[in-house]
Design a protein around this motif. Structure first.
Motif, mmCIF file in Angstrom:
data_model
loop_
_atom_site.group_PDB
_atom_site.id
_atom_site.type_symbol
_atom_site.label_atom_id
_atom_site.label_comp_id
_atom_site.label_asym_id
_atom_site.label_seq_id
_atom_site.Cartn_x
_atom_site.Cartn_y
_atom_site.Cartn_z
ATOM 1 N N THR A 130 59.941 136.973 130.008
ATOM 2 C CA THR A 130 59.213 137.929 129.243
ATOM 3 C C THR A 130 57.677 137.588 129.099
ATOM 4 O O THR A 130 57.106 136.543 129.476
ATOM 5 N N ILE A 131 56.898 138.602 128.352
ATOM 6 C CA ILE A 131 55.442 138.454 128.133
ATOM 7 C C ILE A 131 55.567 138.390 126.642
ATOM 8 O O ILE A 131 55.763 139.225 125.828
ATOM 9 N N TYR A 132 54.961 137.107 126.373
ATOM 10 C CA TYR A 132 54.604 136.638 124.857
ATOM 11 C C TYR A 132 53.432 136.748 124.481
ATOM 12 O O TYR A 132 52.244 136.077 125.183
ATOM 13 N N GLY A 133 52.915 137.787 123.734
ATOM 14 C CA GLY A 133 51.381 137.949 123.244
ATOM 15 C C GLY A 133 51.039 137.152 122.053
ATOM 16 O O GLY A 133 51.705 137.279 120.953
ATOM 17 N N PHE A 134 50.134 136.255 122.246
ATOM 18 C CA PHE A 134 49.891 135.229 121.227
ATOM 19 C C PHE A 134 48.334 135.618 120.447
ATOM 20 O O PHE A 134 47.451 135.564 120.956
ATOM 21 N N LEU A 135 48.601 136.002 119.052
ATOM 22 C CA LEU A 135 47.490 136.510 118.235
ATOM 23 C C LEU A 135 46.969 135.703 117.391
ATOM 24 O O LEU A 135 47.774 135.020 116.774
ATOM 25 N N GLY A 136 45.725 135.676 117.266
ATOM 26 C CA GLY A 136 45.138 134.978 115.919
ATOM 27 C C GLY A 136 43.589 135.007 116.024
ATOM 28 O O GLY A 136 43.204 135.623 116.838
ATOM 29 N N ALA A 137 43.028 134.876 114.743
ATOM 30 C CA ALA A 137 41.588 134.751 114.897
ATOM 31 C C ALA A 137 40.981 133.689 115.544
ATOM 32 O O ALA A 137 41.736 132.781 115.944
ATOM 33 N N ASN A 138 39.705 133.737 115.931
ATOM 34 C CA ASN A 138 38.769 132.815 116.337
ATOM 35 C C ASN A 138 38.992 131.610 115.661
ATOM 36 O O ASN A 138 38.897 131.390 114.382
ATOM 37 N N GLY A 139 39.143 130.348 116.257
ATOM 38 C CA GLY A 139 39.349 129.233 115.766
ATOM 39 C C GLY A 139 40.730 129.005 114.859
ATOM 40 O O GLY A 139 41.257 127.947 114.289
ATOM 41 N N SER A 140 41.912 130.016 115.349
ATOM 42 C CA SER A 140 43.062 129.716 114.620
ATOM 43 C C SER A 140 44.016 128.634 115.276
ATOM 44 O O SER A 140 44.939 128.155 114.649
ATOM 45 N N GLY A 141 43.627 128.025 116.314
ATOM 46 C CA GLY A 141 44.339 127.325 117.309
ATOM 47 C C GLY A 141 45.195 127.728 118.253
ATOM 48 O O GLY A 141 46.012 127.029 119.050
ATOM 49 N N LYS A 142 44.974 128.770 118.726
ATOM 50 C CA LYS A 142 45.654 129.063 119.911
ATOM 51 C C LYS A 142 45.409 128.574 121.276
ATOM 52 O O LYS A 142 46.414 128.162 121.933
ATOM 53 N N THR A 143 44.136 128.040 121.519
ATOM 54 C CA THR A 143 43.801 127.412 122.688
ATOM 55 C C THR A 143 44.427 125.845 122.613
ATOM 56 O O THR A 143 44.979 125.460 123.492
ATOM 57 N N THR A 144 44.544 125.176 121.325
ATOM 58 C CA THR A 144 44.880 124.167 121.222
ATOM 59 C C THR A 144 46.542 123.944 121.656
ATOM 60 O O THR A 144 46.961 123.076 122.028
ATOM 61 N N ILE A 145 47.120 125.068 120.981
ATOM 62 C CA ILE A 145 48.505 125.094 121.143
ATOM 63 C C ILE A 145 48.782 125.354 122.873
ATOM 64 O O ILE A 145 49.749 124.576 123.371
ATOM 65 N N PHE A 146 48.143 126.266 123.405
ATOM 66 C CA PHE A 146 48.264 126.103 124.730
ATOM 67 C C PHE A 146 48.016 124.768 125.724
ATOM 68 O O PHE A 146 48.864 124.645 126.374
ATOM 69 N N MET A 204 58.298 135.674 136.747
ATOM 70 C CA MET A 204 57.458 134.670 135.742
ATOM 71 C C MET A 204 57.714 135.006 134.438
ATOM 72 O O MET A 204 58.061 136.042 133.917
ATOM 73 N N THR A 205 57.336 134.102 133.522
ATOM 74 C CA THR A 205 57.203 134.251 131.947
ATOM 75 C C THR A 205 55.717 134.113 131.605
ATOM 76 O O THR A 205 55.189 133.017 132.165
ATOM 77 N N ILE A 206 55.280 134.908 131.136
ATOM 78 C CA ILE A 206 53.882 135.057 130.591
ATOM 79 C C ILE A 206 53.601 134.888 129.265
ATOM 80 O O ILE A 206 53.940 135.260 128.377
ATOM 81 N N LEU A 207 52.599 133.854 128.937
ATOM 82 C CA LEU A 207 52.061 133.514 127.610
ATOM 83 C C LEU A 207 50.508 134.179 127.719
ATOM 84 O O LEU A 207 49.790 133.499 128.522
ATOM 85 N N ILE A 208 50.236 134.942 126.815
ATOM 86 C CA ILE A 208 48.962 135.506 127.103
ATOM 87 C C ILE A 208 48.430 135.752 125.634
ATOM 88 O O ILE A 208 48.891 136.381 124.773
ATOM 89 N N SER A 209 46.932 135.102 125.509
ATOM 90 C CA SER A 209 46.203 135.434 124.179
ATOM 91 C C SER A 209 45.332 136.527 124.481
ATOM 92 O O SER A 209 44.573 136.597 125.579
ATOM 93 N N SER A 210 44.693 137.404 123.616
ATOM 94 C CA SER A 210 43.792 138.415 123.815
ATOM 95 C C SER A 210 43.302 138.979 122.549
ATOM 96 O O SER A 210 44.112 139.310 121.629
ATOM 97 N N HIS A 211 42.024 139.068 122.485
ATOM 98 C CA HIS A 211 41.503 140.003 121.366
ATOM 99 C C HIS A 211 41.617 141.438 121.425
ATOM 100 O O HIS A 211 41.276 142.306 120.652
#
Length: 246
Positions: free
Chosen positions: A33-49, A185-192
């Protein structure tokens, strides 16, 4: 749709300078599946990844990748993951092909399909052009090529379409869907760019102030928010509700 999990994170906590930036986060991502990871700047997305990849060690909690602890099996797990996190860095005096050859040599992989991978991301005509001459969009494409060159089972992409023009964005959208459908593949993706996530994601995860507040199917969002993902995201981020009801 499979119920097997590619990623399972449980009660993740991460602190920096005694400040808790990730707060008991849980994440589940189904295989294929494709998991869309959303959040404001500085919310922690990159740290989670970074924690999913074992690049950061949580202060508490655990991560399982393909059923195995990412911390106890770090080297094995990393071979199963392709990633582009933050701004990709290359050897600027080398060509795209040479950069991919060097990356594969580090990983100990032989018989790569470098030309095919460059074609998949739209860099097939770059020849011997050094990466120092690449535009921002071309560097993004090369970062994606490097992430998929070893045919990983999981792809983690942090803002992968930054700097791409509309044609490039569409090409990447088609690529991501193809990687899931035809390469398993399984995809985790963040995007504004919420419209792009809306085109491709199966599941949406939303992180607010270091906590994942909801994981929900995109189809459920569309059922309850006819105006789409942007309206749903705005409601959650503004504190006006917006959560999906079962």
């Amino acid at each position: 749709m499979t119920t097997e999990l590619a990623v399972k994170a449980t009660s993740l906590v991460k602190t920096f300078d005694d400040k808790e930036v990730i707060k008991h986060c849980n994440m589940t991502v189904r295989k294929g599946t494709i998991y869309g990871f959303l959040g404001a700047n500085g919310s922690g997305k990159t740290t989670i990844f970074k924690m999913l990849m074992g690049l950061l060690i949580p202060n508490a909690g655990k991560v399982e990748i393909l059923g195995k602890s990412s911390f106890e099996n770090k080297n094995e797990i990393l071979k199963s993951i392709g990633s582009m996190i933050e701004t990709p860095v290359f050897y600027d005096h080398l060509s795209a092909k040479e950069n991919l050859e060097l990356h594969l040599s580090y990983m100990g992989i032989v018989n790569p399909q470098i030309e095919n991978t460059l074609e998949m991301v739209g860099l097939e005509d770059t020849g011997n052009l050094p990466v120092s001459k690449f535009s921002l969009g071309m560097r993004q494409r090369l970062g994606i090529a490097r992430a998929i060159i070893h045919k990983p089972r999981i792809l983690i992409l942090d803002e992968p379409i930054n700097g791409l023009d509309p044609m490039g964005i569409r090409k990447m959208r088609e690529l991501f869907l193809n990687l899931v459908k035809n390469h398993h593949m399984t995809i985790l993706i963040s995007s504004h760019i919420l419209s792009e996530i809306e085109h491709i994601a199966d599941t949406i995860g939303v992180i607010v102030n270091g906590r994942i507040v909801e994981e929900v199917s995109l189809s459920s969002i569309k059922n309850q928010f006819p105006d789409g993902l942007e309206d749903y995201f705005y409601n959650i981020m503004s504190g006006n509700g917006g959560k999906i009801h079962a």
